[in-house]
Structures are given as C-alpha cells and as structure tokens.
Design a protein around this motif. Sequence first.
Motif, PDB file in Angstrom:
ATOM      1  N   LEU A  33      22.418  53.947  61.443  1.00 49.62           N
ATOM      2  CA  LEU A  33      23.024  53.681  60.473  1.00 49.62           C
ATOM      3  C   LEU A  33      24.082  54.658  59.851  1.00 49.62           C
ATOM      4  O   LEU A  33      23.928  55.836  60.065  1.00 49.62           O
ATOM      5  CB  LEU A  33      22.412  52.671  59.725  1.00 49.62           C
ATOM      6  CG  LEU A  33      23.305  51.992  58.579  1.00 49.62           C
ATOM      7  CD1 LEU A  33      24.078  50.675  59.073  1.00 49.62           C
ATOM      8  CD2 LEU A  33      22.521  51.247  57.688  1.00 49.62           C
ATOM      9  N   LEU A  34      25.146  54.481  60.599  1.00 48.57           N
ATOM     10  CA  LEU A  34      26.684  55.824  60.733  1.00 48.57           C
ATOM     11  C   LEU A  34      27.063  54.872  59.006  1.00 48.57           C
ATOM     12  O   LEU A  34      26.577  53.927  58.919  1.00 48.57           O
ATOM     13  CB  LEU A  34      27.662  55.054  61.007  1.00 48.57           C
ATOM     14  CG  LEU A  34      27.130  56.519  62.738  1.00 48.57           C
ATOM     15  CD1 LEU A  34      26.110  55.925  63.475  1.00 48.57           C
ATOM     16  CD2 LEU A  34      28.011  56.650  63.386  1.00 48.57           C
ATOM     17  N   PRO A  35      27.574  56.077  57.958  1.00 47.87           N
ATOM     18  CA  PRO A  35      27.845  55.750  57.327  1.00 47.87           C
ATOM     19  C   PRO A  35      29.194  55.053  56.752  1.00 47.87           C
ATOM     20  O   PRO A  35      29.798  54.656  58.096  1.00 47.87           O
ATOM     21  CB  PRO A  35      28.544  57.197  56.645  1.00 47.87           C
ATOM     22  CG  PRO A  35      28.057  58.237  57.651  1.00 47.87           C
ATOM     23  CD  PRO A  35      27.871  57.412  58.834  1.00 47.87           C
ATOM     24  N   ALA A  36      28.911  54.207  55.717  1.00 46.44           N
ATOM     25  CA  ALA A  36      29.577  53.477  55.776  1.00 46.44           C
ATOM     26  C   ALA A  36      31.426  53.269  54.394  1.00 46.44           C
ATOM     27  O   ALA A  36      31.814  52.382  54.131  1.00 46.44           O
ATOM     28  CB  ALA A  36      29.528  52.069  55.092  1.00 46.44           C
ATOM     29  N   SER A  37      31.111  53.928  54.336  1.00 47.20           N
ATOM     30  CA  SER A  37      31.967  55.052  53.184  1.00 47.20           C
ATOM     31  C   SER A  37      31.861  57.029  53.425  1.00 47.20           C
ATOM     32  O   SER A  37      31.306  57.171  53.251  1.00 47.20           O
ATOM     33  CB  SER A  37      31.278  54.790  50.834  1.00 47.20           C
ATOM     34  OG  SER A  37      29.856  55.182  51.295  1.00 47.20           O
ATOM     35  N   GLY A  38      32.953  57.288  52.821  1.00 44.44           N
ATOM     36  CA  GLY A  38      32.933  58.561  52.163  1.00 44.44           C
ATOM     37  C   GLY A  38      33.919  59.171  53.075  1.00 44.44           C
ATOM     38  O   GLY A  38      34.017  60.479  52.889  1.00 44.44           O
ATOM     39  N   PHE A  39      34.767  58.107  53.415  1.00 42.81           N
ATOM     40  CA  PHE A  39      35.514  58.852  54.483  1.00 42.81           C
ATOM     41  C   PHE A  39      37.320  58.743  54.183  1.00 42.81           C
ATOM     42  O   PHE A  39      37.544  57.593  52.763  1.00 42.81           O
ATOM     43  CB  PHE A  39      36.131  58.086  56.381  1.00 42.81           C
ATOM     44  CG  PHE A  39      35.702  56.292  55.722  1.00 42.81           C
ATOM     45  CD1 PHE A  39      36.819  55.635  55.926  1.00 42.81           C
ATOM     46  CD2 PHE A  39      34.206  56.181  55.727  1.00 42.81           C
ATOM     47  CE1 PHE A  39      36.896  54.559  55.262  1.00 42.81           C
ATOM     48  CE2 PHE A  39      33.997  54.697  55.916  1.00 42.81           C
ATOM     49  CZ  PHE A  39      35.482  53.890  55.747  1.00 42.81           C
ATOM     50  N   LYS A  40      38.294  58.972  54.198  1.00 34.71           N
ATOM     51  CA  LYS A  40      39.262  59.132  53.814  1.00 34.71           C
ATOM     52  C   LYS A  40      39.792  57.793  54.657  1.00 34.71           C
ATOM     53  O   LYS A  40      39.761  57.788  56.414  1.00 34.71           O
ATOM     54  CB  LYS A  40      40.123  60.460  54.679  1.00 34.71           C
ATOM     55  CG  LYS A  40      41.941  60.107  54.397  1.00 34.71           C
ATOM     56  CD  LYS A  40      42.653  61.068  54.410  1.00 34.71           C
ATOM     57  CE  LYS A  40      44.225  60.914  54.471  1.00 34.71           C
ATOM     58  NZ  LYS A  40      45.599  61.832  55.296  1.00 34.71           N
ATOM     59  N   THR A  41      40.525  57.365  54.263  1.00 29.85           N
ATOM     60  CA  THR A  41      41.748  55.950  55.200  1.00 29.85           C
ATOM     61  C   THR A  41      42.879  56.659  54.946  1.00 29.85           C
ATOM     62  O   THR A  41      43.197  56.483  53.928  1.00 29.85           O
ATOM     63  CB  THR A  41      41.180  54.631  53.127  1.00 29.85           C
ATOM     64  OG1 THR A  41      40.593  54.378  53.411  1.00 29.85           O
ATOM     65  CG2 THR A  41      42.048  53.628  54.373  1.00 29.85           C
ATOM     66  N   ILE A  42      43.341  55.752  56.095  1.00 33.02           N
ATOM     67  CA  ILE A  42      44.804  56.275  56.435  1.00 33.02           C
ATOM     68  C   ILE A  42      46.032  55.203  55.940  1.00 33.02           C
ATOM     69  O   ILE A  42      45.270  53.688  56.333  1.00 33.02           O
ATOM     70  CB  ILE A  42      45.028  56.054  58.134  1.00 33.02           C
ATOM     71  CG1 ILE A  42      44.167  57.532  58.524  1.00 33.02           C
ATOM     72  CG2 ILE A  42      46.710  56.830  58.263  1.00 33.02           C
ATOM     73  CD1 ILE A  42      43.658  58.176  59.431  1.00 33.02           C
ATOM     74  N   GLU A  43      46.471  55.208  55.502  1.00 35.10           N
ATOM     75  CA  GLU A  43      47.449  54.261  55.097  1.00 35.10           C
ATOM     76  C   GLU A  43      47.860  53.307  56.273  1.00 35.10           C
ATOM     77  O   GLU A  43      48.253  53.507  57.628  1.00 35.10           O
ATOM     78  CB  GLU A  43      48.755  54.493  54.787  1.00 35.10           C
ATOM     79  CG  GLU A  43      48.305  55.162  52.613  1.00 35.10           C
ATOM     80  CD  GLU A  43      48.021  54.048  52.253  1.00 35.10           C
ATOM     81  OE1 GLU A  43      48.247  53.354  51.935  1.00 35.10           O
ATOM     82  OE2 GLU A  43      47.456  54.989  51.394  1.00 35.10           O
ATOM     83  N   ALA A  44      48.635  51.851  56.062  1.00 36.37           N
ATOM     84  CA  ALA A  44      48.662  51.407  57.487  1.00 36.37           C
ATOM     85  C   ALA A  44      50.106  51.027  57.531  1.00 36.37           C
ATOM     86  O   ALA A  44      50.160  51.080  59.298  1.00 36.37           O
ATOM     87  CB  ALA A  44      48.746  49.498  57.026  1.00 36.37           C
ATOM     88  N   ASN A  45      50.981  51.812  56.865  1.00 35.46           N
ATOM     89  CA  ASN A  45      51.931  52.531  58.217  1.00 35.46           C
ATOM     90  C   ASN A  45      52.170  53.643  57.868  1.00 35.46           C
ATOM     91  O   ASN A  45      53.424  53.822  58.587  1.00 35.46           O
ATOM     92  CB  ASN A  45      53.147  52.223  56.662  1.00 35.46           C
ATOM     93  CG  ASN A  45      53.177  53.254  55.302  1.00 35.46           C
ATOM     94  OD1 ASN A  45      51.969  54.362  55.305  1.00 35.46           O
ATOM     95  ND2 ASN A  45      53.560  53.449  54.666  1.00 35.46           N
ATOM     96  N   GLN A  46      51.167  54.307  58.476  1.00 40.85           N
ATOM     97  CA  GLN A  46      50.995  55.902  59.187  1.00 40.85           C
ATOM     98  C   GLN A  46      50.800  55.184  60.415  1.00 40.85           C
ATOM     99  O   GLN A  46      49.376  54.863  60.415  1.00 40.85           O
ATOM    100  CB  GLN A  46      50.135  56.060  58.399  1.00 40.85           C
ATOM    101  CG  GLN A  46      49.921  57.538  58.941  1.00 40.85           C
ATOM    102  CD  GLN A  46      48.975  58.600  58.360  1.00 40.85           C
ATOM    103  OE1 GLN A  46      48.591  58.895  57.060  1.00 40.85           O
ATOM    104  NE2 GLN A  46      48.927  59.910  59.502  1.00 40.85           N
ATOM    105  N   GLN A  47      51.044  55.944  61.466  1.00 43.40           N
ATOM    106  CA  GLN A  47      50.692  55.836  63.116  1.00 43.40           C
ATOM    107  C   GLN A  47      49.994  56.442  63.491  1.00 43.40           C
ATOM    108  O   GLN A  47      50.360  57.957  63.710  1.00 43.40           O
ATOM    109  CB  GLN A  47      51.647  55.366  63.936  1.00 43.40           C
ATOM    110  CG  GLN A  47      52.779  53.948  63.612  1.00 43.40           C
ATOM    111  CD  GLN A  47      52.064  52.969  63.501  1.00 43.40           C
ATOM    112  OE1 GLN A  47      51.074  52.852  64.748  1.00 43.40           O
ATOM    113  NE2 GLN A  47      52.761  52.151  62.909  1.00 43.40           N
ATOM    114  N   VAL A  48      48.728  56.019  64.179  1.00 45.01           N
ATOM    115  CA  VAL A  48      47.775  57.421  64.505  1.00 45.01           C
ATOM    116  C   VAL A  48      47.514  57.448  65.996  1.00 45.01           C
ATOM    117  O   VAL A  48      47.231  56.118  66.260  1.00 45.01           O
ATOM    118  CB  VAL A  48      46.692  58.137  63.545  1.00 45.01           C
ATOM    119  CG1 VAL A  48      47.239  58.754  62.294  1.00 45.01           C
ATOM    120  CG2 VAL A  48      45.874  56.647  63.080  1.00 45.01           C
TER     121      VAL A  48
END
Length: 399
Positions: A33-48
């Motif tokens: 079970l990989l982590p479901a939290s603790g990560f940075k969320t990238i904004e919707a308007n940022q292309q990656v």
Amino acid sequence: MPSLWIATTTLWKSFSAESLGESASNAAEVPRLLPASGFKTIEANQQVEEGELPDYRVDRFYPVRLGEVFQDRYQVIAKLGFGSSSTIWLARDLKQVDHQYVALKVYVHTSLVHRELPCYQHMARHMADSLHQGRGNIRRFIESFEVTGPDGKHIILVFEAAQMSLRDMKVVFRPNGFDEDRLHVHHGNMLLGIYDSNLLRKLEKMEFTSPVPRKPVSSTRTIYLSRLMLPKGGPMLLSDFGEARIGPGPHGGDIMPLEYRAPETLLYVGWSYPVDIWSVGLTAWDLLNPKRLFTARDDDGDLYDAAHLAQLIAALGPPPPEFLAKNPERRADFWDEQGEWLGLAPIPDHRTMEALETQLEDKSGFLQFMRRALTWLPEKRATAKELLQDPWLTGEKAY
C-alpha cells in the motif's frame, strides 16, 4: 583512451538470488500500500511531464496509478519517464523468484503502427543461439500484454529494469558533456543498465519516505513526476526499437529525432544502415560537447529543413552533385540546377565543427572520426567495423 564502445561490449549480468543479497522465494508477494498523503500537489494550471509535450492529449495515455497491479503480477512503484507515445514505470514482480524489478512501457492507445514488439520478436529468433558478446547489450524483453483504459486499448511491454538514458544522464548530471577519457558510455536509445538492484530498492523506499509530487487531472487520472536517481556503473543497453526497421531496405519515411536526421532523410530518398552511422557520430558529439552540432533551427529559433541543411553545409561543406542527383525534385526546393544554395536559410559561418568543439585539448583525432561518420553521401560513410577500428577509439594516435 577508453573506447566509446567499451560499455557496448560488456556482457549483461542477470539478476540472481545471490546478487540481490536475499534468499530465493517462490511465494507471491502481497501488493504494498503506497502512501496516499505526504506529497506535494502540483497546481492544475502548471504543465508537467507528458503534459508539456506539444501534441499532448490526455485521453491518449493510460492513467497509470502508483500502486496499481497489472496482470496480478506487476505492481507499479515509481515513474521513470515519458515520451510522446508512452510512459515508463518501475514495477516489482510479485510472482517471480526474488520479486525482481521490471520496467513497464505503457503505449498510448492511438499508436497506428507498433514496430517495437515485432522487432524484439525478430531479434529473439536470431539471438536464441547466438554467442555474440554484444547480445547482452540489447535490453532484455520479458513479455507484453494489453490493458483496456477509459479511452481505448493499450499495449504494455515488460523489460528488464535499467537506469536512465545517456541523454537524460547528460541533461541532469553532465550538462557540459562527458570527459573524453571517461567515455564508457543514439543518446536517447542507449540506457545505463544495472548490476546491483539495491539501486532500485532505494528508489522504491523513497516513494514511502518522500512520495513524489503529482498533479491530479481528474478523479481517475494523475500525472506523477518521474523519479531520478544518481547513476551508477552498469552495462550499456540498446533500447527503444519503436522506429526500428528490419532488413537493409531501402526504407522510406521520417526517422530519428529532428536534429539527428541524416541528409538522405532530408532529401526524401531511401535510407539504410548508414543512417545508424550518422547517429553514432552525433551521439559521440553530444556526449562530449554541451552544444549540439545541428539544431535544425535558424538564429531566431525557427525550426525548418532549410535551416537544418544550412547547418549541414556549414559543418560539412556543400553537398556533392551525386547527392543532389538522388532526388532532383526535392533538390530544386533548396538548390538551383548548378547546385548553388538558394538561400532559404543563411549558412551560419560560426557552426563549423572546429568552432563548436570546445572540450578537447587535441581535437584532431575526434574531428577526423566525425568526418568519417558524417558524410553527405551515405555510401561514403565508414561502416560500424571501420569506426570501431578508428584511431580515436583505439587510442593508437595514428592520425
């Protein structure tokens, strides 16, 4: 001087229970079970990542999720990279002995022609009984299967796990180029393999301790950032045969990245093995130098064939009449009947090989090697065997 091809004669070392440092086990693993939290969320308007591709369409890609299990066997634990036609993921084999790591190449569902799988099947027939030492430098293909996504069916190829391509390694870790005397290593089609799977085990642990940033696209789709790891020594592997052709041809159509296209492909004539020699030359250049020999762009940054051909003229001199005669109709787009350049793009006087090569104290041997690999006429290029015997590679200093 160590050869550019030292690594391509290193035999691939397969994983074993001993090399993994753990006892063999036939028991299937339970998916983690990989982590479901603790990560940075990238904004919707940022292309990656793949979202930055100029022709990106979200519905073309399968929405791979970290932790997802394919075929009740391969659990995805990290993203390794992406391209216009696929994404690449590190997965753990839950069923095989020692639960080895593999790489999953997940194709877009809109690919009209799939050449990579037939190419591997063709090579398998020839490699099965081959004793050639170079056979270990072809990335090992394991299997393929198909999955159904929300917008279509996707082919997934399973390969031995590897590190990054030489192109990515240079961009991230060696932007000024590799040292001439350390060239143990086509750029994007050459991967650094792995001797020690502990490298991948560390990559997996990172996802638990520091989950990778990600961009939610919808309730069912997320774009993850690719994981990077500091490269270690390993065998050189040829990979990515999606644009490979079988046999001498002549073949037609566009191949190679734009900046890597050989003159015959720009003149729209049939091509064969010499295009690979052209790629070898440009790969050697790109590994040593921070600036590309050919960009296919003019000084304003505009990309077009005339600008590419003008750079070829600057580096190689004007094309011989025999080359232009191969396709008079295409020739007429850029040269007059006497073979004079029409000037659709200026010939840059600052893009000679001598001017652009800035890394080597003694560049004569290297430039002689380059001129054997990069010629207007494909039939005049050195063969692979001849290049391997070139003094610059063998260190004989006979130039």
